[in-house]
Write a protein that holds these residues in place. Structure first.
Motif, PDB file in Angstrom:
ATOM      1  N   PHE A   1      15.039 -10.438   2.179  1.00  6.56           N
ATOM      2  CA  PHE A   1      13.839  -9.732   1.737  1.00  6.56           C
ATOM      3  C   PHE A   1      13.323  -8.840   2.867  1.00  6.56           C
ATOM      4  CE2 PHE A   1       9.184  -9.526   1.647  1.00  6.56           C
ATOM      5  CZ  PHE A   1       8.982  -8.914   0.421  1.00  6.56           C
ATOM      6  N   VAL A   2      12.831  -7.654   2.508  1.00 12.41           N
ATOM      7  CA  VAL A   2      12.236  -6.739   3.485  1.00 12.41           C
ATOM      8  C   VAL A   2      10.890  -6.264   2.956  1.00 12.41           C
ATOM      9  CG1 VAL A   2      12.382  -4.447   4.551  1.00 12.41           C
ATOM     10  CG2 VAL A   2      14.403  -5.905   4.455  1.00 12.41           C
ATOM     11  N   ARG A   3       9.883  -6.323   3.831  1.00 14.27           N
ATOM     12  CA  ARG A   3       8.599  -5.686   3.566  1.00 14.27           C
ATOM     13  C   ARG A   3       8.333  -4.695   4.696  1.00 14.27           C
ATOM     14  NH1 ARG A   3       2.620  -8.412   4.260  1.00 14.27           N
ATOM     15  NH2 ARG A   3       1.384  -6.531   3.795  1.00 14.27           N
ATOM     16  N   HIS A   4       8.451  -3.427   4.375  1.00 11.74           N
ATOM     17  CA  HIS A   4       8.205  -2.372   5.365  1.00 11.74           C
ATOM     18  C   HIS A   4       6.769  -1.891   5.214  1.00 11.74           C
ATOM     19  CE1 HIS A   4       8.666   1.289   7.725  1.00 11.74           C
ATOM     20  NE2 HIS A   4       8.167   1.975   6.703  1.00 11.74           N
ATOM     21  N   VAL A   5       6.013  -1.938   6.305  1.00 15.59           N
ATOM     22  CA  VAL A   5       4.610  -1.513   6.313  1.00 15.59           C
ATOM     23  C   VAL A   5       4.520  -0.157   7.015  1.00 15.59           C
ATOM     24  CG1 VAL A   5       2.269  -2.104   7.021  1.00 15.59           C
ATOM     25  CG2 VAL A   5       3.863  -3.912   6.321  1.00 15.59           C
TER      26      VAL A   5
ATOM     27  N   GLU B   1       0.829  -1.204   0.000  1.00 12.69           N
ATOM     28  CA  GLU B   1       0.000   0.000   0.000  1.00 12.69           C
ATOM     29  C   GLU B   1       0.864   1.255   0.000  1.00 12.69           C
ATOM     30  OE1 GLU B   1      -2.249  -0.983   3.575  1.00 12.69           O
ATOM     31  OE2 GLU B   1      -4.012  -1.337   2.309  1.00 12.69           O
ATOM     32  N   ALA B   2       0.214   2.390  -0.209  1.00 16.79           N
ATOM     33  CA  ALA B   2       0.926   3.668  -0.237  1.00 16.79           C
ATOM     34  C   ALA B   2       1.726   3.847   1.053  1.00 16.79           C
ATOM     35  CB  ALA B   2      -0.064   4.814  -0.410  1.00 16.79           C
ATOM     36  N   GLY B   3       2.996   4.157   0.907  1.00 15.19           N
ATOM     37  CA  GLY B   3       3.890   4.317   2.050  1.00 15.19           C
ATOM     38  C   GLY B   3       4.680   3.070   2.386  1.00 15.19           C
ATOM     39  N   ASP B   4       4.263   1.923   1.853  1.00 20.49           N
ATOM     40  CA  ASP B   4       4.987   0.674   2.096  1.00 20.49           C
ATOM     41  C   ASP B   4       6.174   0.559   1.145  1.00 20.49           C
ATOM     42  OD1 ASP B   4       2.942   0.206   3.853  1.00 20.49           O
ATOM     43  OD2 ASP B   4       2.033  -1.437   2.705  1.00 20.49           O
ATOM     44  N   CYS B   5       7.103  -0.317   1.499  1.00 21.10           N
ATOM     45  CA  CYS B   5       8.321  -0.451   0.716  1.00 21.10           C
ATOM     46  C   CYS B   5       8.814  -1.890   0.790  1.00 21.10           C
ATOM     47  CB  CYS B   5       9.392   0.499   1.263  1.00 21.10           C
ATOM     48  SG  CYS B   5      10.971   0.469   0.407  1.00 21.10           S
ATOM     49  N   VAL B   6       9.434  -2.364  -0.299  1.00 22.75           N
ATOM     50  CA  VAL B   6      10.070  -3.676  -0.283  1.00 22.75           C
ATOM     51  C   VAL B   6      11.494  -3.570  -0.792  1.00 22.75           C
ATOM     52  CG1 VAL B   6       7.973  -5.070  -0.520  1.00 22.75           C
ATOM     53  CG2 VAL B   6       9.164  -4.272  -2.566  1.00 22.75           C
ATOM     54  N   LEU B   7      12.354  -4.405  -0.222  1.00 22.81           N
ATOM     55  CA  LEU B   7      13.680  -4.640  -0.775  1.00 22.81           C
ATOM     56  C   LEU B   7      13.607  -5.943  -1.554  1.00 22.81           C
ATOM     57  CD1 LEU B   7      16.827  -4.148  -0.908  1.00 22.81           C
ATOM     58  CD2 LEU B   7      16.945  -5.756   1.002  1.00 22.81           C
TER      59      LEU B   7
ATOM     60  N   PRO C   1      18.742  17.895  13.374  1.00 22.18           N
ATOM     61  CA  PRO C   1      17.684  18.288  14.317  1.00 22.18           C
ATOM     62  C   PRO C   1      16.466  18.848  13.591  1.00 22.18           C
ATOM     63  CG  PRO C   1      19.835  19.118  15.006  1.00 22.18           C
ATOM     64  CD  PRO C   1      20.006  18.601  13.626  1.00 22.18           C
ATOM     65  N   GLY C   2      15.295  18.648  14.202  1.00 21.24           N
ATOM     66  CA  GLY C   2      14.069  19.176  13.639  1.00 21.24           C
ATOM     67  C   GLY C   2      13.376  18.241  12.668  1.00 21.24           C
ATOM     68  N   PHE C   3      13.869  17.007  12.570  1.00 31.19           N
ATOM     69  CA  PHE C   3      13.281  16.036  11.657  1.00 31.19           C
ATOM     70  C   PHE C   3      13.170  14.686  12.355  1.00 31.19           C
ATOM     71  CE2 PHE C   3      15.348  19.204   9.047  1.00 31.19           C
ATOM     72  CZ  PHE C   3      14.487  19.395   7.971  1.00 31.19           C
ATOM     73  N   LEU C   4      12.187  13.896  11.915  1.00 29.26           N
ATOM     74  CA  LEU C   4      12.029  12.533  12.377  1.00 29.26           C
ATOM     75  C   LEU C   4      12.279  11.594  11.198  1.00 29.26           C
ATOM     76  CD1 LEU C   4       8.757  12.891  14.492  1.00 29.26           C
ATOM     77  CD2 LEU C   4      11.113  12.828  15.333  1.00 29.26           C
ATOM     78  N   VAL C   5      12.598  10.331  11.500  1.00 28.07           N
ATOM     79  CA  VAL C   5      12.887   9.364  10.457  1.00 28.07           C
ATOM     80  C   VAL C   5      12.288   8.012  10.820  1.00 28.07           C
ATOM     81  CG1 VAL C   5      15.106   8.665  11.452  1.00 28.07           C
ATOM     82  CG2 VAL C   5      14.722   8.395   8.997  1.00 28.07           C
ATOM     83  N   ALA C   6      11.778   7.315   9.808  1.00 23.90           N
ATOM     84  CA  ALA C   6      11.323   5.929   9.944  1.00 23.90           C
ATOM     85  C   ALA C   6      12.222   5.069   9.066  1.00 23.90           C
ATOM     86  CB  ALA C   6       9.868   5.799   9.525  1.00 23.90           C
ATOM     87  N   ASP C   7      12.951   4.164   9.691  1.00 20.06           N
ATOM     88  CA  ASP C   7      13.870   3.288   8.963  1.00 20.06           C
ATOM     89  C   ASP C   7      13.110   2.059   8.478  1.00 20.06           C
ATOM     90  OD1 ASP C   7      15.915   1.645   8.058  1.00 20.06           O
ATOM     91  OD2 ASP C   7      17.310   2.329   9.598  1.00 20.06           O
ATOM     92  N   THR C   8      13.281   1.701   7.209  1.00 18.56           N
ATOM     93  CA  THR C   8      12.571   0.555   6.647  1.00 18.56           C
ATOM     94  C   THR C   8      13.207  -0.786   7.008  1.00 18.56           C
ATOM     95  OG1 THR C   8      13.864   0.605   4.597  1.00 18.56           O
ATOM     96  CG2 THR C   8      11.856   1.952   4.671  1.00 18.56           C
TER      97      THR C   8
END
Length: 375
Positions: free
Chosen positions: A262-266, A203-209, A278-285
């Motif tokens: 294999f990676v499936r990031h939801v 879905e939108a925002g998801d990612c795969v390696l 500073p001033g930013f957030l991050v989501a690691d897949t």
């Protein structure tokens, strides 16, 4: 009324009764030419005629038949022979041979290796405005090239649209690549991967390696689905696998595929932490860990307004795609305004800054390696 027997077959209809393929070759010395193909290349003799003065011989190997004939005038002049390791041929068996009949025999890879060109980094901006060019690619999908000069052929970045929803005319295949990731930009895509369980929805925002040579297949998509695909090298071989059915019966999420998992990031399960600026957030897949540090894929989000970040990295590849919002990227007196669907590739050791970031800014960040020093 015209009988059905008189109606010619359609131009694209399969020809009935095909049993094999015969490649003609002319020769002036039939015994010497036969000996070459039998002794050097492992063919066998199937037929020879006439008995009292042979002028034609049929040889075969692995489904291929050669017709060697003293009377053949339009035969092939080159034969490509598939080998496991043609580059390791001994000195007395070079990669190109000449048969007694003058035919050139070229030894080529049966399983071609991945070729990785040297990386030539440059600053590249791609704007999704009215001047953006979309080309028609495989299966009618629309492609927008985000990295036209491909960093010398070492990388490719594509924004892809699937206009029509429903089943996708894909097949089980794999890629000979160093790195490949797919981020779902809009809509959804249903995929299936080797040893990764049942088909699932990206879905939108998801990612795969997609690790090197993992078998997979695209099954269907929503109308108007979009993905951002990044890979290395830019030109890589895609090979069909006609033998392996998907899904496979085993679920092996920890399986190693040429040094990667294999990676499936939801997206809805993402965990947000402080970014390196500073001033930013991050989501690691999780792609950095799955590639043993080769590549990193993250989603970066502005935390509040008026965020600014001065950065300089030492990477082989650094790429940002704007998912939502807008920002300015500056280098000295030069400033570039980026909005949704715009992207920028930033060369290593190139000082730059983010400024005038909107409160809703989100960026897709892709780097090689996964972790890198900042100035």
């Amino acid at each position: 009324m015209t009988s059905s027997a008189s109606i010619p077959p359609a131009a694209d209809a399969p020809i009935e009764g095909v049993q094999g393929f015969l490649v003609p070759m002319s020769c002036t010395d039939l015994p010497a030419t036969m000996h070459f193909f039998i002794a050097r290349l492992g063919f066998r003799l199937d037929a020879i005629f006439p008995a009292d003065g042979p002028r034609t011989a049929i040889l075969s190997r692995d489904g291929l038949r050669l017709k060697l004939g003293l009377d053949v005038t339009d035969g092939t002049r080159t034969l490509h022979v598939l080998c496991d390791h043609p580059e390791q041929c001994p000195a007395d068996a070079p990669r190109e041979l000449v048969a007694p009949n003058g035919v050139t025999v070229r030894l080529v890879h049966a399983n071609p290796p991945m070729v990785l060109p040297a990386t030539r980094q440059q600053l590249v901006l791609a704007h999704a405005d009215g001047n953006a060019h979309w080309s028609v690619g495989r299966a009618g999908m629309r492609y927008r090239d985000l990295l036209p000069e491909r960093h010398g052929g070492a990388f490719i970045a594509s924004h892809i649209r699937i206009l029509d929803g429903g089943p996708v005319p894909d097949y089980v295949h794999f890629h000979k690549i160093r790195f490949q990731a797919i981020f779902c930009r809009k809509g959804w895509v249903r995929l299936v991967y080797e040893d990764q369980g049942e088909p699932f929805i990206l879905e939108a925002g998801d990612c795969v390696l997609q690790p090197p040579e993992i078998r997979h297949r695209v099954l269907e998509s929503s109308a108007g689905a979009e993905v951002v695909e990044l890979g290395s090298p830019a030109e890589h071989i895609t090979m069909a696998d006609h033998e392996l059915p998907l899904p496979t019966p085993f679920f092996r999420p920890e399986r190693d595929f040429n040094g990667q998992r294999f990676v499936r990031h939801v997206a809805k399960h993402a965990q947000w932490t402080a970014w390196t600026s500073p001033g930013f957030l991050v989501a690691d897949t999780g792609i950095g860990a799955a590639t043993n540090g080769l590549a990193g894929v993250r989603v970066v989000r502005a935390q509040g307004q008026n965020n600014e970040a001065t950065r300089r990295h030492d990477t082989e590849f650094c790429f940002f795609f704007v998912l939502t919002g807008s920002l300015e990227v500056a280098q000295g007196d030069k400033r570039w305004r980026l909005a949704a669907d715009d992207s920028i590739a930033i060369p290593g050791r190139f000082p730059y800054s983010f400024a005038r970031c909107s409160a809703d800014l989100e960026l897709l960040e892709v780097t090689l390696p996964a972790d890198f020093p900042l100035a």
